[in-house]
Design a protein around this motif. Sequence first.
Motif, PDB file in Angstrom:
ATOM      1  N   VAL A   1       0.835  -1.204   0.000  1.00  0.00           N
ATOM      2  CA  VAL A   1       0.000   0.000   0.000  1.00  0.00           C
ATOM      3  C   VAL A   1       0.870   1.255   0.000  1.00  0.00           C
ATOM      4  O   VAL A   1       0.563   2.228  -0.696  1.00  0.00           O
ATOM      5  CB  VAL A   1      -0.980  -0.021   1.197  1.00  0.00           C
ATOM      6  N   THR A   2       1.966   1.245   0.739  1.00  0.00           N
ATOM      7  CA  THR A   2       2.871   2.395   0.767  1.00  0.00           C
ATOM      8  C   THR A   2       3.417   2.677  -0.627  1.00  0.00           C
ATOM      9  O   THR A   2       3.413   3.823  -1.090  1.00  0.00           O
ATOM     10  CB  THR A   2       4.030   2.152   1.752  1.00  0.00           C
ATOM     11  N   GLN A   3       3.867   1.626  -1.311  1.00  0.00           N
ATOM     12  CA  GLN A   3       4.413   1.825  -2.647  1.00  0.00           C
ATOM     13  C   GLN A   3       3.345   2.253  -3.649  1.00  0.00           C
ATOM     14  O   GLN A   3       3.602   3.096  -4.506  1.00  0.00           O
ATOM     15  CB  GLN A   3       5.132   0.559  -3.103  1.00  0.00           C
ATOM     16  N   MET A   4       2.133   1.709  -3.515  1.00  0.00           N
ATOM     17  CA  MET A   4       1.046   2.147  -4.398  1.00  0.00           C
ATOM     18  C   MET A   4       0.691   3.612  -4.145  1.00  0.00           C
ATOM     19  O   MET A   4       0.497   4.381  -5.079  1.00  0.00           O
ATOM     20  CB  MET A   4      -0.186   1.271  -4.204  1.00  0.00           C
ATOM     21  N   ALA A   5       0.608   3.988  -2.881  1.00  0.00           N
ATOM     22  CA  ALA A   5       0.216   5.361  -2.538  1.00  0.00           C
ATOM     23  C   ALA A   5       1.257   6.381  -2.990  1.00  0.00           C
ATOM     24  O   ALA A   5       0.909   7.505  -3.358  1.00  0.00           O
ATOM     25  CB  ALA A   5       0.007   5.480  -1.026  1.00  0.00           C
ATOM     26  N   LEU A   6       2.518   5.991  -2.984  1.00  0.00           N
ATOM     27  CA  LEU A   6       3.596   6.938  -3.296  1.00  0.00           C
ATOM     28  C   LEU A   6       4.243   6.676  -4.659  1.00  0.00           C
ATOM     29  O   LEU A   6       5.285   7.248  -4.965  1.00  0.00           O
ATOM     30  CB  LEU A   6       4.655   6.892  -2.189  1.00  0.00           C
ATOM     31  N   HIS A   7       3.603   5.857  -5.466  1.00  0.00           N
ATOM     32  CA  HIS A   7       4.163   5.472  -6.767  1.00  0.00           C
ATOM     33  C   HIS A   7       4.530   6.674  -7.642  1.00  0.00           C
ATOM     34  O   HIS A   7       5.590   6.704  -8.259  1.00  0.00           O
ATOM     35  CB  HIS A   7       3.187   4.555  -7.496  1.00  0.00           C
ATOM     36  N   HIS A   8       3.674   7.655  -7.703  1.00  0.00           N
ATOM     37  CA  HIS A   8       3.912   8.820  -8.561  1.00  0.00           C
ATOM     38  C   HIS A   8       4.470  10.018  -7.799  1.00  0.00           C
ATOM     39  O   HIS A   8       4.675  11.080  -8.388  1.00  0.00           O
ATOM     40  CB  HIS A   8       2.611   9.238  -9.263  1.00  0.00           C
ATOM     41  N   PHE A   9       4.721   9.872  -6.526  1.00  0.00           N
ATOM     42  CA  PHE A   9       5.199  10.970  -5.697  1.00  0.00           C
ATOM     43  C   PHE A   9       6.620  11.370  -6.125  1.00  0.00           C
ATOM     44  O   PHE A   9       7.468  10.526  -6.394  1.00  0.00           O
ATOM     45  CB  PHE A   9       5.212  10.540  -4.221  1.00  0.00           C
ATOM     46  N   ARG A  10       6.848  12.666  -6.180  1.00  0.00           N
ATOM     47  CA  ARG A  10       8.180  13.208  -6.477  1.00  0.00           C
ATOM     48  C   ARG A  10       8.472  14.306  -5.462  1.00  0.00           C
ATOM     49  O   ARG A  10       7.577  15.059  -5.076  1.00  0.00           O
ATOM     50  CB  ARG A  10       8.247  13.821  -7.880  1.00  0.00           C
ATOM     51  N   PHE A  11       9.724  14.413  -5.072  1.00  0.00           N
ATOM     52  CA  PHE A  11      10.174  15.515  -4.219  1.00  0.00           C
ATOM     53  C   PHE A  11      11.393  16.099  -4.901  1.00  0.00           C
ATOM     54  O   PHE A  11      12.340  15.378  -5.226  1.00  0.00           O
ATOM     55  CB  PHE A  11      10.523  15.031  -2.805  1.00  0.00           C
ATOM     56  N   GLU A  12      11.340  17.396  -5.177  1.00  0.00           N
ATOM     57  CA  GLU A  12      12.385  18.085  -5.924  1.00  0.00           C
ATOM     58  C   GLU A  12      12.673  17.359  -7.241  1.00  0.00           C
ATOM     59  O   GLU A  12      13.824  17.234  -7.666  1.00  0.00           O
ATOM     60  CB  GLU A  12      13.651  18.232  -5.085  1.00  0.00           C
ATOM     61  N   GLY A  13      11.608  16.855  -7.857  1.00  0.00           N
ATOM     62  CA  GLY A  13      11.714  16.212  -9.155  1.00  0.00           C
ATOM     63  C   GLY A  13      12.234  14.782  -9.134  1.00  0.00           C
ATOM     64  O   GLY A  13      12.377  14.165 -10.190  1.00  0.00           O
ATOM     65  N   ARG A  14      12.517  14.256  -7.967  1.00  0.00           N
ATOM     66  CA  ARG A  14      13.077  12.906  -7.860  1.00  0.00           C
ATOM     67  C   ARG A  14      12.048  11.943  -7.266  1.00  0.00           C
ATOM     68  O   ARG A  14      11.329  12.289  -6.338  1.00  0.00           O
ATOM     69  CB  ARG A  14      14.323  12.933  -6.970  1.00  0.00           C
ATOM     70  N   PRO A  15      12.002  10.709  -7.774  1.00  0.00           N
ATOM     71  CA  PRO A  15      11.070   9.715  -7.252  1.00  0.00           C
ATOM     72  C   PRO A  15      11.609   9.078  -5.965  1.00  0.00           C
ATOM     73  O   PRO A  15      12.735   9.350  -5.543  1.00  0.00           O
ATOM     74  CB  PRO A  15      11.023   8.672  -8.369  1.00  0.00           C
ATOM     75  N   LEU A  16      10.808   8.223  -5.394  1.00  0.00           N
ATOM     76  CA  LEU A  16      11.231   7.452  -4.230  1.00  0.00           C
ATOM     77  C   LEU A  16      11.735   6.088  -4.692  1.00  0.00           C
ATOM     78  O   LEU A  16      11.193   5.504  -5.626  1.00  0.00           O
ATOM     79  CB  LEU A  16      10.064   7.265  -3.261  1.00  0.00           C
ATOM     80  N   LYS A  17      12.770   5.606  -4.026  1.00  0.00           N
ATOM     81  CA  LYS A  17      13.288   4.256  -4.267  1.00  0.00           C
ATOM     82  C   LYS A  17      13.114   3.488  -2.959  1.00  0.00           C
ATOM     83  O   LYS A  17      13.746   3.815  -1.961  1.00  0.00           O
ATOM     84  CB  LYS A  17      14.762   4.322  -4.669  1.00  0.00           C
ATOM     85  N   PHE A  18      12.243   2.494  -2.979  1.00  0.00           N
ATOM     86  CA  PHE A  18      11.901   1.767  -1.765  1.00  0.00           C
ATOM     87  C   PHE A  18      12.819   0.580  -1.516  1.00  0.00           C
ATOM     88  O   PHE A  18      13.155  -0.155  -2.443  1.00  0.00           O
ATOM     89  CB  PHE A  18      10.458   1.263  -1.827  1.00  0.00           C
ATOM     90  N   VAL A  19      13.187   0.416  -0.257  1.00  0.00           N
ATOM     91  CA  VAL A  19      13.883  -0.773   0.220  1.00  0.00           C
ATOM     92  C   VAL A  19      12.986  -1.337   1.316  1.00  0.00           C
ATOM     93  O   VAL A  19      12.557  -0.598   2.209  1.00  0.00           O
ATOM     94  CB  VAL A  19      15.282  -0.432   0.777  1.00  0.00           C
ATOM     95  N   ASP A  20      12.695  -2.629   1.242  1.00  0.00           N
ATOM     96  CA  ASP A  20      11.761  -3.251   2.177  1.00  0.00           C
ATOM     97  C   ASP A  20      12.472  -4.155   3.177  1.00  0.00           C
ATOM     98  O   ASP A  20      13.285  -4.985   2.787  1.00  0.00           O
ATOM     99  CB  ASP A  20      10.730  -4.085   1.413  1.00  0.00           C
TER     100      ASP A  20
END
Length: 161
Positions: free
Chosen positions: A39-58
């Motif tokens: 759910v976290t990855q789905m919710a933040l899939h398109h999120f960008r901060f300062e033009g950069r995406p998130l890279k998740f480590v689980d």
Amino acid sequence: MDDLLFIDDNEEAEPPAAEADGAGWVVLVIDDDPDVHAVTQMALHHFRFEGRPLKFVDCYTAREAQAVLPTLPDLALILLDVVMEDEEAGTRLARTIRATPRYDKIQIVVRTAAGGYGGCVAFSDIPIHAFVWKNEIGKADLERIVASALAAHCAATAASS
């Protein structure tokens, strides 16, 4: 979670340039519930901060997270559960992280569903960015908290430069 279906019209689209070159914000999700990771990855899939995406480590346990932490030199944010291996696994891990000087710029957001294990009081003497109840946070709230935490990470990094 099984009842939810998420459709992304852009699944086949090219990743943004920042994703293609690996310049994302590293976010460590530490939670024993696989649905929380999904759910976290789905919710933040398109999120960008300062033009950069998130890279998740689980990571699914505090022990696993302790082993992974030294391998993540660019870690910016930890989304941390409280109750994992036991009732205080997340609290102990947060203390360990804050006792390690090289992790001082990493922001910690505690997300928990366990109301009976001290709540935010258990973290009152541990420097964390935020404490939230999983059942009270929606996508917009999560985006706001992540943006705030990444801004704090940037400020801490700039201050030490």
